[in-house]
Enzyme design. Structure first.
Site, PDB file in Angstrom:
ATOM      1  N   GLY A   1       0.819  -1.213   0.000  1.00  0.00           N
ATOM      2  CA  GLY A   1       0.000   0.000   0.000  1.00  0.00           C
ATOM      3  C   GLY A   1       0.849   1.258   0.000  1.00  0.00           C
TER       4      GLY A   1
ATOM      5  N   GLY B   1      -2.361  34.850  -4.633  1.00  0.00           N
ATOM      6  CA  GLY B   1      -3.817  34.841  -4.397  1.00  0.00           C
ATOM      7  C   GLY B   1      -4.505  33.756  -5.204  1.00  0.00           C
TER       8      GLY B   1
ATOM      9  CD  GLU C   1      -2.501   2.561   2.178  1.00  0.00           C
ATOM     10  OE1 GLU C   1      -1.546   1.835   1.862  1.00  0.00           O
ATOM     11  OE2 GLU C   1      -3.537   2.680   1.500  1.00  0.00           O
TER      12      GLU C   1
HETATM   13  N1  CAA Z   1       5.937  -7.625   6.890  1.00  0.00           N
HETATM   14  C1  CAA Z   1       5.806  -8.839   7.488  1.00  0.00           C
HETATM   15  N2  CAA Z   1       5.844  -8.999   8.848  1.00  0.00           N
HETATM   16  C2  CAA Z   1       6.005  -7.899   9.598  1.00  0.00           C
HETATM   17  C3  CAA Z   1       6.146  -6.618   9.040  1.00  0.00           C
HETATM   18  C4  CAA Z   1       6.109  -6.499   7.622  1.00  0.00           C
HETATM   19  N3  CAA Z   1       6.245  -5.318   7.019  1.00  0.00           N
HETATM   20  N4  CAA Z   1       6.291  -5.708  10.043  1.00  0.00           N
HETATM   21  C5  CAA Z   1       6.253  -6.390  11.185  1.00  0.00           C
HETATM   22  N5  CAA Z   1       6.080  -7.728  10.915  1.00  0.00           N
HETATM   23  C6  CAA Z   1       6.019  -8.832  11.885  1.00  0.00           C
HETATM   24  C7  CAA Z   1       7.249  -8.821  12.774  1.00  0.00           C
HETATM   25  O1  CAA Z   1       8.315  -9.545  12.193  1.00  0.00           O
HETATM   26  C8  CAA Z   1       6.753  -9.475  14.038  1.00  0.00           C
HETATM   27  O2  CAA Z   1       6.716 -10.886  13.817  1.00  0.00           O
HETATM   28  P1  CAA Z   1       7.144 -11.933  15.006  1.00  0.00           P
HETATM   29  O3  CAA Z   1       6.043 -11.824  16.018  1.00  0.00           O
HETATM   30  O4  CAA Z   1       7.174 -13.249  14.325  1.00  0.00           O
HETATM   31  O5  CAA Z   1       8.466 -11.463  15.525  1.00  0.00           O
HETATM   32  C9  CAA Z   1       5.283  -9.012  14.111  1.00  0.00           C
HETATM   33  O6  CAA Z   1       4.920  -8.616  12.782  1.00  0.00           O
HETATM   34  C10 CAA Z   1       5.108  -7.842  15.048  1.00  0.00           C
HETATM   35  O7  CAA Z   1       5.969  -6.804  14.591  1.00  0.00           O
HETATM   36  P2  CAA Z   1       6.469  -5.607  15.513  1.00  0.00           P
HETATM   37  O8  CAA Z   1       6.887  -6.163  16.841  1.00  0.00           O
HETATM   38  O9  CAA Z   1       7.448  -4.813  14.718  1.00  0.00           O
HETATM   39  O10 CAA Z   1       5.119  -4.794  15.738  1.00  0.00           O
HETATM   40  P3  CAA Z   1       4.883  -3.403  16.458  1.00  0.00           P
HETATM   41  O11 CAA Z   1       3.703  -3.555  17.339  1.00  0.00           O
HETATM   42  O12 CAA Z   1       6.158  -2.864  17.025  1.00  0.00           O
HETATM   43  O13 CAA Z   1       4.359  -2.507  15.236  1.00  0.00           O
HETATM   44  C11 CAA Z   1       4.582  -0.910  13.485  1.00  0.00           C
HETATM   45  C12 CAA Z   1       5.139  -2.147  14.179  1.00  0.00           C
HETATM   46  C13 CAA Z   1       5.564  -0.643  12.364  1.00  0.00           C
HETATM   47  C14 CAA Z   1       4.490   0.286  14.382  1.00  0.00           C
HETATM   48  C15 CAA Z   1       3.181  -1.255  12.909  1.00  0.00           C
HETATM   49  O14 CAA Z   1       2.224  -1.389  13.935  1.00  0.00           O
HETATM   50  C16 CAA Z   1       2.688  -0.226  11.906  1.00  0.00           C
HETATM   51  O15 CAA Z   1       3.083  -0.247  10.735  1.00  0.00           O
HETATM   52  N6  CAA Z   1       1.766   0.643  12.353  1.00  0.00           N
HETATM   53  C17 CAA Z   1       1.117   1.578  11.440  1.00  0.00           C
HETATM   54  C18 CAA Z   1      -0.212   0.994  11.017  1.00  0.00           C
HETATM   55  C19 CAA Z   1      -0.701   1.621   9.769  1.00  0.00           C
HETATM   56  O16 CAA Z   1       0.033   1.808   8.803  1.00  0.00           O
HETATM   57  N7  CAA Z   1      -2.003   1.901   9.738  1.00  0.00           N
HETATM   58  C20 CAA Z   1      -2.606   2.419   8.559  1.00  0.00           C
HETATM   59  C21 CAA Z   1      -4.039   2.120   8.614  1.00  0.00           C
HETATM   60  S1  CAA Z   1      -4.688   1.459   7.171  1.00  0.00           S
HETATM   61  C22 CAA Z   1      -5.048   2.755   6.154  1.00  0.00           C
HETATM   62  O17 CAA Z   1      -4.639   3.866   6.313  1.00  0.00           O
HETATM   63  C23 CAA Z   1      -5.845   2.286   5.017  1.00  0.00           C
HETATM   64  C24 CAA Z   1      -6.726   3.195   4.291  1.00  0.00           C
HETATM   65  O18 CAA Z   1      -7.914   3.118   4.389  1.00  0.00           O
HETATM   66  C25 CAA Z   1      -6.141   4.094   3.250  1.00  0.00           C
END
Ligand code: CAA
Length: 382
Positions: A243, A341, A364
């Site tokens: 995304g 403007g 995202e």
């Molecule tokens: N791909 C695959 N796996 C992933 C990954 C990725 N990019 N990122 C993390 N993981 C996995 C990790 O390896 C970990 O796996 P294990 O448990 O096996 O170790 C697991 O996921 C948990 O990862 P983290 O411990 O890193 O997770 P976190 O809680 O620290 O969160 C974060 C990481 C980057 C902050 C994440 O929560 C994030 O990206 N947050 C933002 C959410 C977001 O983008 N929201 C947008 C909403 S949707 C939207 O806007 C849509 C719309 O309508 C337009």
């Protein structure tokens, strides 16, 4: 290294540019002012393969690569950002996720419907109290003895929520497991227990409908699980990586439209007896706009290329989205300033580009989250 595009990529870019300039851009002001959902244009994009660009032909898509997706998204966003938001969610967040993790039946039914432009898809992760901290979700899916799940909870800021037929939902199936207790489900919005809430009045991308949704004892079949139980968070993160390439492309399209309007203006507008484009302060802005635009495009194409190689591209996608969204905000800001403007007036599209650009730094994954992802990848620290 080869910087040229293939004939197929250029053909898709051309189709997207034609629809964007002939159909989308002329009605962009109307859609922004009224907030009316552009259903007819979305259908047209679907009929031309632009709602399932990376979807193989066997599931109703255009069967193209991520580079083609970037090129087409940029064109549509340059015509109107709201249209490209709907296109991005259908392509990256819906089709991409089901193609990568869904069952054959899910691909045949749901991916086909979205890719062929017959239905609109959505992606439901965010909740009123959990945005960046996605694992803090409260929406619950409780497994029953017969293998079905009963879903209760709210999701917010759902792009295309008011019109979506199918939604990929993320819900907690095992709260004790945190990120590993989240499961993805395919939701049919015509089924009982699904409700749409208030529509969000927004600063920009006003024609892309956004609302809250609520589940009250919605029953999902075992076959509605996408991927495996407990894998939902990883699916969501992987889908968001894709995304972010889409949103970076959207930001580039908005910025390019503002940049091109500015080039025209600085050639025509006279002050102190000369075209304002001859003044050094304007020239510096034009040069910086162009450098940021090209840097954003090249970084986004790099992320798309890595994705096309089948390798992990989380870091490249975060770098592209961060760079492109901040470039779009800066470029549209400068474009308004140069137009003076007229930049502030609704008689020209500059103020709309400026309002539309802002969301690319928020959804995202905010710019703060992109920096967190990049820094974690670079340092190896958490
Ligand atoms: N791909 C695959 N796996 C992933 C990954 C990725 N990019 N990122 C993390 N993981 C996995 C990790 O390896 C970990 O796996 P294990 O448990 O096996 O170790 C697991 O996921 C948990 O990862 P983290 O411990 O890193 O997770 P976190 O809680 O620290 O969160 C974060 C990481 C980057 C902050 C994440 O929560 C994030 O990206 N947050 C933002 C959410 C977001 O983008 N929201 C947008 C909403 S949707 C939207 O806007 C849509 C719309 O309508 C337009």
């Amino acid at each position: 290294m080869d910087f040229s595009f293939t004939e197929e990529q250029l053909m898709l870019q051309d189709v997207a540019r034609r629809i964007a300039q002939e159909k989308i851009a002329p009605s962009a002001e109307h859609h922004d002012r009224t907030g009316e959902f552009p259903l007819e244009n979305i259908r047209l994009l679907g009929e031309n393969g632009l709602m399932g660009i990376e979807v193989p032909a066997e599931y109703g898509g255009a069967g193209m690569d991520p580079i083609a997706y970037v090129l087409a998204m940029v064109e549509v966003a340059a015509g109107d950002a709201a249209h490209s938001t709907i296109m991005s969610v259908n392509n990256s967040l819906f089709c991409n996720g089901i193609l990568t993790h869904g069952s054959e039946a899910q691909k045949q039914t749901y991916v086909r419907a979205i890719a062929e432009g017959e239905a609109i898809g959505a992606f439901a992760l965010t909740e009123p109290q959990s945005g960046s901290d996605a694992t803090a979700m409260r929406c619950r899916a409780v497994k029953q003895a017969d293998g079905t799940f009963v879903i209760n909870g709210k999701k917010s800021w759902i792009t295309s929520g008011p019109v979506a037929k199918y939604i990929v939902l993320f819900a907690m199936t095992d709260p004790d497991q945190g990120a590993r207790g989240i499961t993805a489900f395919m939701i049919d919005t015509d089924k009982p227990g699904f409700h749409r809430g208030k529509t969000e009045p927004k600063l920009g991308i006003r024609a892309s409908a956004t609302c809250e949704i609520e589940f009250q004892d919605y029953v999902a079949a075992a076959d509605d699980v996408v991927g495996k139980e407990g894998e939902g968070f990883k699916i969501a993160m992987g889908v968001l990586d894709a995304g972010r390439i889409g949103i970076a492309s959207q930001a580039i399209g908005i910025a390019r439209a503002a940049y091109e309007a500015t080039l025209e203006y600085v050639r025509d507008r006279k002050a102190f007896g000369a075209a304002i484009g001859t003044f050094q302060m304007t020239q510096a802005k034009i040069a910086d706009m162009k450098c940021k635009l090209d840097a954003a495009l090249l970084l986004t194409l790099r992320a798309a290329w890595v994705k096309g190689q089948g390798k992990r591209f989380s870091n490249e996608a975060a770098i592209a989205k961060l760079t492109a969204s901040e470039a779009a905000m800066w470029i549209t800001h400068q474009a308004v300033q140069i137009h003076g403007g007229m930049g502030y007036s609704k008689e020209m599209p500059l103020e709309r580009y400026f309002r539309d650009a802002k969301i690319t730094e928020i959804y995202e994954g905010t710019s703060e989250i992109q920096r967190l992802v990049i820094a974690r990848n670079e340092t190896g620290l958490r």
